[in-house]
Motif scaffolding. Structure first.
Motif, PDB file in Angstrom:
ATOM      1  N   ALA A  91       0.843  -1.196   0.000  1.00  0.00           N
ATOM      2  CA  ALA A  91       0.000   0.000   0.000  1.00  0.00           C
ATOM      3  C   ALA A  91       0.876   1.243   0.000  1.00  0.00           C
ATOM      4  O   ALA A  91       1.980   1.255   0.542  1.00  0.00           O
ATOM      5  N   ILE A  92       0.375   2.294  -0.607  1.00  0.00           N
ATOM      6  CA  ILE A  92       1.111   3.548  -0.686  1.00  0.00           C
ATOM      7  C   ILE A  92       0.374   4.609   0.127  1.00  0.00           C
ATOM      8  O   ILE A  92      -0.832   4.787  -0.031  1.00  0.00           O
ATOM      9  N   ASP A  93       1.119   5.284   0.984  1.00  0.00           N
ATOM     10  CA  ASP A  93       0.562   6.412   1.735  1.00  0.00           C
ATOM     11  C   ASP A  93       0.640   7.616   0.808  1.00  0.00           C
ATOM     12  O   ASP A  93       1.719   8.164   0.545  1.00  0.00           O
ATOM     13  N   LEU A  94      -0.493   8.044   0.277  1.00  0.00           N
ATOM     14  CA  LEU A  94      -0.513   9.095  -0.733  1.00  0.00           C
ATOM     15  C   LEU A  94      -0.001  10.431  -0.203  1.00  0.00           C
ATOM     16  O   LEU A  94       0.650  11.184  -0.929  1.00  0.00           O
ATOM     17  N   ASP A  95      -0.257  10.736   1.057  1.00  0.00           N
ATOM     18  CA  ASP A  95       0.236  11.991   1.632  1.00  0.00           C
ATOM     19  C   ASP A  95       1.761  11.983   1.730  1.00  0.00           C
ATOM     20  O   ASP A  95       2.425  12.974   1.407  1.00  0.00           O
ATOM     21  N   ALA A  96       2.327  10.857   2.160  1.00  0.00           N
ATOM     22  CA  ALA A  96       3.782  10.742   2.245  1.00  0.00           C
ATOM     23  C   ALA A  96       4.402  10.784   0.841  1.00  0.00           C
ATOM     24  O   ALA A  96       5.454  11.401   0.634  1.00  0.00           O
ATOM     25  N   PHE A  97       3.738  10.146  -0.118  1.00  0.00           N
ATOM     26  CA  PHE A  97       4.219  10.153  -1.497  1.00  0.00           C
ATOM     27  C   PHE A  97       4.252  11.589  -2.029  1.00  0.00           C
ATOM     28  O   PHE A  97       5.232  12.028  -2.630  1.00  0.00           O
ATOM     29  N   ARG A  98       3.178  12.332  -1.803  1.00  0.00           N
ATOM     30  CA  ARG A  98       3.114  13.719  -2.271  1.00  0.00           C
ATOM     31  C   ARG A  98       4.174  14.577  -1.588  1.00  0.00           C
ATOM     32  O   ARG A  98       4.807  15.425  -2.221  1.00  0.00           O
ATOM     33  N   ALA A  99       4.392  14.343  -0.304  1.00  0.00           N
ATOM     34  CA  ALA A  99       5.413  15.106   0.417  1.00  0.00           C
ATOM     35  C   ALA A  99       6.797  14.815  -0.162  1.00  0.00           C
ATOM     36  O   ALA A  99       7.615  15.735  -0.341  1.00  0.00           O
ATOM     37  N   ASP A 100       7.080  13.561  -0.470  1.00  0.00           N
ATOM     38  CA  ASP A 100       8.355  13.204  -1.102  1.00  0.00           C
ATOM     39  C   ASP A 100       8.490  13.883  -2.459  1.00  0.00           C
ATOM     40  O   ASP A 100       9.557  14.382  -2.814  1.00  0.00           O
ATOM     41  N   GLN A 101       7.415  13.886  -3.235  1.00  0.00           N
ATOM     42  CA  GLN A 101       7.433  14.534  -4.541  1.00  0.00           C
ATOM     43  C   GLN A 101       7.729  16.024  -4.404  1.00  0.00           C
ATOM     44  O   GLN A 101       8.522  16.574  -5.159  1.00  0.00           O
ATOM     45  N   ASP A 102       7.068  16.650  -3.457  1.00  0.00           N
ATOM     46  CA  ASP A 102       7.245  18.095  -3.270  1.00  0.00           C
ATOM     47  C   ASP A 102       8.661  18.450  -2.835  1.00  0.00           C
ATOM     48  O   ASP A 102       9.182  19.500  -3.222  1.00  0.00           O
ATOM     49  N   THR A 103       9.305  17.598  -2.041  1.00  0.00           N
ATOM     50  CA  THR A 103      10.660  17.917  -1.577  1.00  0.00           C
ATOM     51  C   THR A 103      11.696  17.701  -2.675  1.00  0.00           C
ATOM     52  O   THR A 103      12.736  18.360  -2.665  1.00  0.00           O
ATOM     53  N   THR A 104      11.433  16.827  -3.621  1.00  0.00           N
ATOM     54  CA  THR A 104      12.423  16.556  -4.666  1.00  0.00           C
ATOM     55  C   THR A 104      12.158  17.324  -5.954  1.00  0.00           C
ATOM     56  O   THR A 104      13.061  17.479  -6.761  1.00  0.00           O
ATOM     57  N   ALA A 105      10.957  17.806  -6.150  1.00  0.00           N
ATOM     58  CA  ALA A 105      10.620  18.513  -7.383  1.00  0.00           C
ATOM     59  C   ALA A 105      11.166  19.931  -7.355  1.00  0.00           C
ATOM     60  O   ALA A 105      11.208  20.578  -6.315  1.00  0.00           O
ATOM     61  N   ASP A 106      11.572  20.398  -8.507  1.00  0.00           N
ATOM     62  CA  ASP A 106      12.035  21.774  -8.646  1.00  0.00           C
ATOM     63  C   ASP A 106      10.805  22.664  -8.748  1.00  0.00           C
ATOM     64  O   ASP A 106      10.083  22.630  -9.740  1.00  0.00           O
ATOM     65  N   THR A 107      10.572  23.455  -7.713  1.00  0.00           N
ATOM     66  CA  THR A 107       9.348  24.264  -7.688  1.00  0.00           C
ATOM     67  C   THR A 107       9.495  25.533  -8.502  1.00  0.00           C
ATOM     68  O   THR A 107       8.508  26.208  -8.783  1.00  0.00           O
ATOM     69  N   HIS A 108      10.713  25.896  -8.871  1.00  0.00           N
ATOM     70  CA  HIS A 108      10.942  27.099  -9.673  1.00  0.00           C
ATOM     71  C   HIS A 108      11.821  26.742 -10.880  1.00  0.00           C
ATOM     72  O   HIS A 108      12.984  27.134 -10.937  1.00  0.00           O
ATOM     73  N   PRO A 109      11.271  26.024 -11.836  1.00  0.00           N
ATOM     74  CA  PRO A 109      12.086  25.655 -12.993  1.00  0.00           C
ATOM     75  C   PRO A 109      12.477  26.885 -13.803  1.00  0.00           C
ATOM     76  O   PRO A 109      11.740  27.886 -13.829  1.00  0.00           O
ATOM     77  N   ASP A 110      13.616  26.814 -14.428  1.00  0.00           N
ATOM     78  CA  ASP A 110      14.060  27.917 -15.282  1.00  0.00           C
ATOM     79  C   ASP A 110      13.151  28.002 -16.508  1.00  0.00           C
ATOM     80  O   ASP A 110      12.733  26.998 -17.059  1.00  0.00           O
ATOM     81  N   ASP A 111      12.872  29.210 -16.915  1.00  0.00           N
ATOM     82  CA  ASP A 111      12.070  29.425 -18.102  1.00  0.00           C
ATOM     83  C   ASP A 111      12.962  29.181 -19.326  1.00  0.00           C
ATOM     84  O   ASP A 111      13.935  29.921 -19.525  1.00  0.00           O
ATOM     85  N   PRO A 112      12.674  28.161 -20.147  1.00  0.00           N
ATOM     86  CA  PRO A 112      13.560  27.884 -21.287  1.00  0.00           C
ATOM     87  C   PRO A 112      13.517  28.996 -22.334  1.00  0.00           C
ATOM     88  O   PRO A 112      14.382  29.063 -23.188  1.00  0.00           O
ATOM     89  N   TYR A 113      12.514  29.878 -22.262  1.00  0.00           N
ATOM     90  CA  TYR A 113      12.394  30.937 -23.250  1.00  0.00           C
ATOM     91  C   TYR A 113      12.922  32.280 -22.753  1.00  0.00           C
ATOM     92  O   TYR A 113      12.951  33.252 -23.490  1.00  0.00           O
ATOM     93  N   ALA A 114      13.319  32.323 -21.487  1.00  0.00           N
ATOM     94  CA  ALA A 114      13.874  33.572 -20.938  1.00  0.00           C
ATOM     95  C   ALA A 114      15.255  33.803 -21.524  1.00  0.00           C
ATOM     96  O   ALA A 114      16.046  32.884 -21.660  1.00  0.00           O
ATOM     97  N   ARG A 115      15.546  35.034 -21.867  1.00  0.00           N
ATOM     98  CA  ARG A 115      16.872  35.338 -22.434  1.00  0.00           C
ATOM     99  C   ARG A 115      17.535  36.431 -21.652  1.00  0.00           C
ATOM    100  O   ARG A 115      17.135  37.371 -21.231  1.00  0.00           O
TER     101      ARG A 115
END
Length: 89
Positions: A65-89
């Protein structure tokens, strides 16, 4: 990790069938020209086989079984919340 055998460009040309058969059997080679490595010949990964729905369902029932809240928390800690804009110059 095993060392890949080296073959010369001439070997590749003259023994291509033998070398291709070896690659199909899982062997990898480093190709050289004038004594310098220039590339690698490696077998392609095999395609995964089709899994029937019943087989997948049986495997899924046995999965832990997967604890969805723990899974989401893991995702949030590893995900880049401010990705670089590939079109910004």
């Amino acid at each position: 990790m095993s060392v890949q055998p080296q073959i010369t460009q001439r070997d590749l040309r003259n023994r291509s069938r033998e070398i291709m058969d070896a690659i199909q059997g899982g062997q990898s080679f480093t190709v050289t020209r004038d004594g310098h490595p220039i590339g690698q010949l490696v077998p392609l990964r095999r395609r995964r086989r089709f899994v029937f729905r019943r087989e997948f369902a049986a495997m899924s029932r046995a999965a832990p079984a997967i604890d969805l809240d723990a899974f989401r928390a893991d995702q949030d800690t590893t995900a880049d919340t401010h990705p670089d804009d590939p079109y910004a110059r």
